[in-house]
Design a protein around this motif. Structure first.
Motif, PDB file in Angstrom:
ATOM      1  N   GLU A  56       0.812  -1.213   0.000  1.00 30.84           N
ATOM      2  CA  GLU A  56       0.000   0.000   0.000  1.00 30.84           C
ATOM      3  C   GLU A  56       0.852   1.272   0.000  1.00 30.84           C
ATOM      4  O   GLU A  56       0.372   2.343  -0.360  1.00 30.84           O
ATOM      5  CB  GLU A  56      -0.947   0.016   1.189  1.00 30.84           C
ATOM      6  N   ASN A  69       4.430   3.096  -4.859  1.00 31.45           N
ATOM      7  CA  ASN A  69       3.832   3.926  -5.900  1.00 31.45           C
ATOM      8  C   ASN A  69       3.609   3.073  -7.145  1.00 31.45           C
ATOM      9  O   ASN A  69       4.437   3.010  -8.048  1.00 31.45           O
ATOM     10  CB  ASN A  69       4.756   5.114  -6.211  1.00 31.45           C
ATOM     11  N   GLY A  72       0.815   3.267  -9.142  1.00 30.17           N
ATOM     12  CA  GLY A  72      -0.042   3.896 -10.139  1.00 30.17           C
ATOM     13  C   GLY A  72      -1.507   3.569 -10.004  1.00 30.17           C
ATOM     14  O   GLY A  72      -2.300   3.864 -10.904  1.00 30.17           O
ATOM     15  N   GLU A  73      -1.919   2.924  -8.918  1.00 33.63           N
ATOM     16  CA  GLU A  73      -3.329   2.645  -8.689  1.00 33.63           C
ATOM     17  C   GLU A  73      -3.602   2.627  -7.195  1.00 33.63           C
ATOM     18  O   GLU A  73      -2.709   2.403  -6.385  1.00 33.63           O
ATOM     19  CB  GLU A  73      -3.745   1.305  -9.308  1.00 33.63           C
ATOM     20  N   ARG A  74      -4.856   2.861  -6.842  1.00 33.07           N
ATOM     21  CA  ARG A  74      -5.250   2.878  -5.435  1.00 33.07           C
ATOM     22  C   ARG A  74      -5.277   1.458  -4.888  1.00 33.07           C
ATOM     23  O   ARG A  74      -5.734   0.531  -5.545  1.00 33.07           O
ATOM     24  CB  ARG A  74      -6.640   3.507  -5.311  1.00 33.07           C
ATOM     25  N   PHE A  75      -4.762   1.308  -3.661  1.00 33.30           N
ATOM     26  CA  PHE A  75      -4.788  -0.011  -3.052  1.00 33.30           C
ATOM     27  C   PHE A  75      -6.208  -0.337  -2.606  1.00 33.30           C
ATOM     28  O   PHE A  75      -6.883   0.479  -1.981  1.00 33.30           O
ATOM     29  CB  PHE A  75      -3.844  -0.074  -1.848  1.00 33.30           C
ATOM     30  N   VAL A  76      -6.673  -1.543  -2.927  1.00 34.28           N
ATOM     31  CA  VAL A  76      -8.043  -1.960  -2.613  1.00 34.28           C
ATOM     32  C   VAL A  76      -8.014  -2.848  -1.370  1.00 34.28           C
ATOM     33  O   VAL A  76      -7.431  -3.931  -1.399  1.00 34.28           O
ATOM     34  CB  VAL A  76      -8.676  -2.725  -3.791  1.00 34.28           C
ATOM     35  N   ILE A  87      -9.576  -6.578 -16.786  1.00 35.80           N
ATOM     36  CA  ILE A  87      -9.399  -5.469 -15.849  1.00 35.80           C
ATOM     37  C   ILE A  87      -9.418  -6.046 -14.441  1.00 35.80           C
ATOM     38  O   ILE A  87     -10.390  -6.698 -14.037  1.00 35.80           O
ATOM     39  CB  ILE A  87     -10.513  -4.419 -16.009  1.00 35.80           C
ATOM     40  N   LEU A 140      -9.902  -5.954 -10.618  1.00 36.28           N
ATOM     41  CA  LEU A 140     -10.610  -5.136  -9.636  1.00 36.28           C
ATOM     42  C   LEU A 140      -9.997  -5.243  -8.240  1.00 36.28           C
ATOM     43  O   LEU A 140     -10.356  -4.484  -7.346  1.00 36.28           O
ATOM     44  CB  LEU A 140     -12.081  -5.553  -9.584  1.00 36.28           C
ATOM     45  N   ARG A 141      -9.096  -6.206  -8.024  1.00 37.42           N
ATOM     46  CA  ARG A 141      -8.359  -6.383  -6.767  1.00 37.42           C
ATOM     47  C   ARG A 141      -9.276  -6.689  -5.583  1.00 37.42           C
ATOM     48  O   ARG A 141      -8.860  -6.537  -4.434  1.00 37.42           O
ATOM     49  CB  ARG A 141      -7.524  -5.139  -6.414  1.00 37.42           C
TER      50      ARG A 141
END
Length: 870
Positions: free
Chosen positions: A594, A597, A599-603, A766, A768-769
């Motif tokens: 988390e 870096n 490039g995407e939000r941690f789910v 895609i 979605l995590r």
């Protein structure tokens, strides 16, 4: 030797006592090396190799280094796996009758490095001894001579032993030349290969001798007071450690004041594979702290605090009361932000009191070290003043242990100047007013120097020579220098001392008298200052027990403050710790990932594990979707809670865990003759034999190292075993690409299916995590291959082969038509059915089902099963 010079005979005699070490032989201001030692050292250190006895038939290779800059050279030799024996002059050359007496005062090995410049500040430098007992019982003892920590334990079985060695990460290991078999050495090769291994005689490890040695060293009649009287094999290892220290250090071990026993069962057990897979203190690829759990959690301000945190991560607690005490302390420090910042500000700048205390005890500390101790102790009263506002029992206990050592601080302040020099024997160490004798000598020295200035002015006026100078050098002492153009004016009482090209140097009876007085005073000043410094250092060393206790308490405070600071900044929560078998995490996050870096939000994701309804979770989904991240984060959150840290989640209830197991990734051990699949099966076997209902197991892709049919069969059997055997029944996360394992939920009531949600869009996947209920139907491996850069032609052909497999197309020989792009007549083959008997039975049962009485959802499930199995 008989034909050698007396000095070389002395060298050869001392060298014969240390044949396996490079001998640093002190000659004046240099350490000299001869013969093979010189050849080796010149190659490793890049020194110029010369020779002795030039012109003789047999020349002796020679190289040397200045003694005052030896530490860097010693460190390089030790880092390259060599031992270095330091041979010093142990008598004053001016008083020696014949050859100056020399002795080896220290042997430096990787496990006995004490120079702070060659140590990692936040890591222990362990020397470890290993003794073998009966029935796979092994004794293990380690010492960090830089802190005085001396520990002993016993391990049952090779796996526990290997894990403990990896956890301690010693730089040097002592084993018995006879008691450690070749087969055992081979089995431990992966952990022994990177470290210096010394084989000592078997008698060093004898129990009776070891006990006598320990009794004499600690001045006790037995080891019951240390709690290790019963550790028979462990005591043998501890005796070997002490023997090695006494043989190499030649004294200076007074700071080792106790032998601390511990049992692996006292902590949450982490085997070697788990430590590696979870990257607790270093990353797998590069072995760096950055990117590991320690790299994220380390907010410590002191070196001793950093070592304490590393120990907590390697040895998480498994006693609820102790864990809650740490959590309560962290919680209070998190809530009281201003107080926390004040405490951290006070701790910032505190030096490494553990290693300072050890260097002082070993008489290796300089004046700079004592000055650093004074500065550090000066911060303690401010820290203690802030404890009045703390209420957590653990913090109050620390406040009672921390000793300001005001007497030690005052002694150093009274004795030493604020900024003492590095060199101890050239004066300038002791403060005016500390010693009346020293003050008198300094007065003589200062007056003498003033007299020299006045003499120069007086002689200029008397002779009329304005360029006359009174000077000093170490060879000729004080002298009067007059240029040749003024020699005619030289008085008759001047005595010529030296002739130069453009000048003459003279001495007078008065100048000689003052020279003796001034120079004698300066020599006595330097000698007296050194003696006074040694006395002060010895008085400080006598308080070593108090100093080490304070250092340990400050280190623990440092860790707790760091954990509180991390919890505040990263929005961690306090886990609920109990003795249930439940593990329930809401919106958990991976503590390391988390913060990357990417490039995407941690789910965040939830997880519920127990031993009644949700014991084994089958997790399916494509590669790169986040299965491994999810499972590792569950293990890391569990571990963080057990070491007393807040955790990255919205809420967490964590029942005590006795062990964490992980089986992740593919690796081989060719040195031991183990293939990738053999390593996988060995690690899996270890889990099945040692897991309990209180264990947490992370299994990632069991069976992938062999054929599909073999692999899915093994994975199915392993999952069933974990579910069916009550002695195991451990909480398990089981990630797999074998979608057939989803059928386990039909017959195993505590097995649940989960998958990583994905969406398909224009032939792309895609991620979605998000972990959701149910099993995945595809692995999307071809889409992931395309993302990895596989050539488009390969990707298209892979799609074509996949369509053939999914359509059940076969060649004329009844084999899947992988090599054909065109559809052929289907010829059913039993080879595609993984569980023929089970499939036939399912078909019969489905044929008997009256679909009309089912609910719509039940009917859809039945149709889905028919589609898959018929």
């Amino acid at each position: 030797m008989s034909s050698s010079t007396p000095m070389m005979r002395q060298y050869l005699e001392i060298k014969s006592q240390h044949p396996d070490a490079i001998l640093f032989f002190r000659l004046g201001d240099f350490y000299e090396m001869f013969m093979e030692d010189a050849v080796t050292a010149s190659r490793v250190l890049g020194l110029t190799l010369t020779s002795r006895n030039k012109g003789a038939v047999e020349q002796v290779p020679l190289c040397g280094i200045p003694y005052h800059s030896s530490q860097g050279y010693i460190a390089r030799l030790v880092d390259n796996g060599f031992k270095v024996a330091i041979c010093e002059q142990v008598e004053d050359p001016r008083e020696a009758k014949g050859i100056v007496k020399r002795e080896v005062v220290q042997v430096v090995t990787p496990g006995l490095v004490v120079d702070s410049e060659n140590l990692q500040p936040k890591e222990n430098n362990f020397l470890l001894a290993l003794a073998a007992g009966e029935q796979e019982l092994y004794g293990l003892s380690c010492v960090d001579i830089t802190t005085g920590a001396f520990r002993v334990t016993e391990c049952r079985g090779l796996d526990e032993l290997r894990s403990e060695i990896i956890s301690l990460n010693p730089r040097e290991i002592l084993v018995s030349a006879d008691g450690i078999s070749e087969s055992l050495s081979t089995q431990l090769q992966s952990v022994l290969a990177e470290r210096l291994v010394n084989r000592l005689p078997e008698w060093v490890f004898e129990e009776d001798r070891a006990r006598r040695l320990l009794h004499d060293f600690f001045a006790v009649s037995n080891l019951q007071g240390f709690g290790c009287e019963h550790l028979v094999v462990g005591v043998r290892a501890a005796g070997a450690v002490l023997h090695y220290l006494q043989q190499t250090r030649q004294g200076g071990l007074e700071h080792i004041r106790s032998l601390a026993p511990y049992a692996c069962a006292d902590y949450l057990i982490l085997d070697a594979a788990t430590r590696r897979n979870l990257e607790l203190t270093a990353t797998q690829g590069e072995g760096r702290k950055k990117g590991s759990l320690l790299g994220v959690m380390d907010r410590t301000l002191t070196a001793m605090g950093g070592r304490k945190l590393r120990h907590w991560i390697n040895y998480p607690l498994n006693v609820a009361v102790q864990i809650r005490a740490r959590l309560q302390a962290v919680g209070e420090l998190r809530e009281k932000s201003l107080l926390r910042e004040d405490l951290r500000e006070c701790l910032d700048g505190v030096y490494d009191l553990e290693r300072l205390g050890a260097r002082i005890a070993m008489a290796g500390a300089g004046a700079k070290d004592l000055a650093a101790l004074r500065v550090s102790l000066g911060k303690v009263p401010g820290i203690l003043a802030l404890f009045s506002d703390l209420e957590a029992p653990l913090l109050c206990q620390l406040g009672q242990v921390i000793d300001p050592l005001e007497d030690v601080r005052d002694l150093i302040a009274e004795a030493l100047v604020d900024d003492p020099p590095f060199v101890l024997r050239e004066g300038g160490l002791i403060r005016d007013g500390f010693s009346a004798e020293l003050d008198d000598l300094r007065l003589i020295s200062r007056e003498g120097k003033g007299w020299i200035v006045r003499l120069e002015q007086q002689e200029r006026e008397r002779t009329g020579i304005g360029s006359l100078k009174v000077r000093y050098n170490k060879v000729f002492g004080y002298y009067i220098e007059i240029t040749r153009t003024h020699l005619a004016r030289v008085p008759e009482d001047y005595q010529r001392k030296q002739t130069l090209v453009n000048a003459e140097r003279f001495i007078t009876p008065a100048l000689k008298e003052y020279e003796d007085k001034v120079l004698g005073a300066e020599e006595r000043i330097q000698a007296l200052e050194y003696d006074l410094f040694q006395e002060v250092r010895q008085q400080v060393a006598l308080q070593g027990r108090r100093l080490l206790a304070t250092a340990d308490a400050l280190a623990e405070l440092d860790v707790l403050l760091g954990l509180a600071d991390l919890a505040h900044e990263a929005d961690y929560v306090c886990p609920q710790i109990d003795e249930s078998t439940m593990l329930h995490i809401e919106e958990g996050r991976h503590p390391v990932v988390e913060r990357m870096n990417l490039g995407e939000r941690f789910v965040p994701n939830d997880v519920l594990l127990d031993t009644t309804d949700n014991q084994l979770l089958i997790i399916t989904g494509p590669n790169m979707a986040g299965k491994s991240t999810f499972m590792r984060q569950v293990a890391l959150i569990t571990l963080m809670a057990h070491l007393g840290s807040f955790v990255p989640a919205r809420a967490a209830r964590i029942g005590l865990v006795d062990r964490i197991f992980t089986r992740v990734g593919a690796s081989d051990n060719l040195a031991s003759g183990q293939s990738t699949f053999m390593v996988e099966m060995t690690e899996t076997a270890n889990i099945l034999h040692n897991a309990t209902p209180r264990s947490l197991i992370i299994l990632d892709e069991i069976g992938r190292g062999t054929s599909t049919f073999d692999g899915v069969s093994i994975a199915w059997a392993v999952a069933e075993y974990l579910h069916e055997h009550a002695s195991v029944a451990a909480k398990t996360l089981f990630a797999t690409h074998y979608h057939e394992l989803a059928d386990l939920a039909l017959t195993c009531k505590r097995v649940k299916n989960w998958n990583v949600a994905v969406r398909e869009w224009n032939d792309q996947v895609i991620f979605l995590r998000k972990i959701v209920k149910g099993g995945a139907s595809h692995s999307y491996g071809i889409q992931v291959a395309r993302l990895a850069g596989i050539p488009p032609a390969v990707v298209e052909r892979a799609k074509e082969v996949l369509r053939n497999l999914e359509a059940g197309e076969f060649s004329g020989e009844g084999q899947p038509a992988l090599a054909r792009g065109r559809a052929r007549e289907q010829v059913p083959s039993p080879q595609l059915s993984l569980f023929d008997s089970a499939a036939d039975e399912l078909r019969r049962k489905l044929a008997e089902v009256d679909v009309s009485v089912l609910t719509p959802l039940e009917a859809l499930n039945v149709l889905d099963r028919l589609k898959k199995m018929v």
